[in-house]
Motif scaffolding. Sequence first.
Motif, short mmCIF file in Angstrom:
data_model
loop_
_atom_site.label_atom_id
_atom_site.label_comp_id
_atom_site.label_asym_id
_atom_site.label_seq_id
_atom_site.Cartn_x
_atom_site.Cartn_y
_atom_site.Cartn_z
N ARG A 1 3.58 5.82 -5.08
CA ARG A 1 4.14 5.77 -6.76
C ARG A 1 2.59 6.46 -7.25
N ASP A 2 1.45 6.30 -6.54
CA ASP A 2 0.11 7.64 -6.79
C ASP A 2 0.28 8.41 -6.10
N GLN B 1 1.27 11.40 -7.20
CA GLN B 1 1.33 13.18 -7.78
C GLN B 1 -0.39 13.26 -7.83
N LEU B 2 -1.16 11.63 -8.16
CA LEU B 2 -2.86 11.86 -8.21
C LEU B 2 -3.30 12.41 -7.13
N LEU B 3 -2.73 11.78 -6.01
CA LEU B 3 -3.47 12.11 -4.63
C LEU B 3 -3.01 13.57 -4.11
N VAL B 4 -2.08 14.39 -4.59
CA VAL B 4 -2.23 15.36 -5.06
C VAL B 4 -3.75 15.94 -5.43
N THR C 1 1.03 -1.09 -0.48
CA THR C 1 -0.32 0.43 0.31
C THR C 1 0.89 1.47 -0.23
N HIS D 1 2.53 2.21 -2.96
CA HIS D 1 1.08 2.47 -4.14
C HIS D 1 0.92 3.45 -3.73
N MET D 2 0.70 4.03 -2.55
CA MET D 2 0.71 5.92 -2.24
C MET D 2 2.04 6.67 -2.94
#
Lengths: 287, 308
Positions: B17-18, B20-23, B11, B14-15
């Motif tokens: 890696r993501d 930028q998407l989370l921002v 997890t 994954h976080m």
Amino acid sequence: MVGESKLNLFGVINALLLICVGIVTVYPILYIFSISISDTASVVQGKITLFPKGINFDAYLEVLKDKRIPRAYLNTIFYTGLGTFINLLLTAIAAYPLSRPDFIWRKYWMFGIVLTMFLNPGIIPNYLIVSGLGLTDSVWALVIPNAIWTMELIILKSFYEGMSEQVREAALIDGASEFRILFNIVIPLSKPALASIALFYFMGHWNSYFLPMIYLNDSTLYPLQVVLRDMLIFSEGNRASLVDAAALAPQAKKNATIILSMIPVLMIYPFAQKYFASGVMIGAEKG
Amino acid sequence: MSRISTSLTGTWQHMKRDRQLLVLFLPCLIFYIIFRYGPLFGLTIAFKDYNVFEGIFGSKWVGLKHFVKFFSGNDFLMLFKNTLTLGFFTLIFGFPIPILLAISLNELRVKWLKKSIQTLTYLPAFLSIVIICSMVIDFLSPNTGLINKLMAAVGLEKIYFMIIPEWFRTIYVASDIWANAGYDAIIYLAAVAGISPTLYEAAKVDGCSRWKSLWNITLPGLMPTILIMFILRTGKMLQIGYEKVLLLYNPTTYEVADVFSTYVYRKGLIESNYSYAAAVGMFEAFIAMIMLLSANFISKKAGGKGLW
């Protein structure tokens, strides 16, 4: 093709009925317009049925002299502009991660978002949150609490999902960040979808009266719709106005105000058909 | 133990890696938590005596007091009846008209006329509710309104439309149709356009009249869309346009015009009975949710295709 051009009773009756429907739909608007440019005497004597008599634009000048209306007009332009911009920006950046199939916890985010479409706590808790955050009597009360419409978010997400993967992957291999991909590739490529949701957002802000009515107390902040409501519907605020609201305020001036408030919307409406149709279609499919 | 820790690292990876998407997603997350889920927690005030100084959390719990008061009062029955009647009439009169409009427009073979009429009929959908209501009031005004002038011309008595309760529903439903029929027809027009033209050609070869092919091809072709739209509208029957009711009603017509949402607005925001109004709003939301869920259930049973 021979059959197409043949006149038949069914076709003629159908065409006539539709013409009537068309007339009934536009007639009230034309009537309002005719009164707004006719001279007072003809209006008072009730001589206007469709065409204006004694054409003049005094009513419009009078409206522009009334301090409230130009100010309300500017307020509405400001609220609509800022509101639509924030709506589009937030919807565009929120739809992007949600459109990535492997975005972390995507399933749960989507569930949480869609669920809100069925849970509607009503106006009181919303009001308490907005006033609790101290947003009342500012433009933020109209803009922030509705910054994203779930339906438009889903529409845009579906649109992003339909876009080609390859461009994005190529950009990713070239070392572009997600921000760059979104702002330089995805957003420019989604102009039709953005235009469609922008129209919905624009219409929502331009025509909104309920939220400004409950969140704004300072009358200098009122947008056009709230001023219109006070002028046209609750004009004198007494019982007599309910019996005959129309008789109290000068008819031509009222109608000129109505027409002025319609202008921006009427200007975009001829171009709206294709965008609205596609928006409505996706909306209906997604339920 | 080790499985949990690998999944946690997974997890975490994954976080990372993501990130930028989370921002990018963060503003949306905050928005939904505060403005979509926040009010749901704010609903607890329906079980409290809300006090501005003590806030949502500080106010005292009072259990079902506000619900009991609402259900035992006279307003409940009136609101329930009005909301259902207005919703029902809007549905049975407002639902078929866009379908008829779309079908007639489709039968119109003169292209420019078809296009102009369609464009004209959806014009009112762009007008604000304030404008529409002020036009309604204007046209129905007893002395200067066009309707009353026409009635006077043929020797009929003047009618004070806006203050006679019997007229409220007619006015509400008719203006609703005027404003929305053209816009609602768009979806049916699109559905008609999706029917294969080969069907019509085959029918013509077989000697079908226009009327017959309308009956045997267009209507069945539209059926799935009609069903879905009908179920959707039924599910949303309670959500009638309270903004419009607020503009059109007045104390003389409350008895037929007052619906749950307008009552919530008056009791809550005008009279500041926040807790009582929240309880009423909660009841309404609950009924609306049940209706929507059952509409979806029925649609799944009937057509195999749910709304979601």
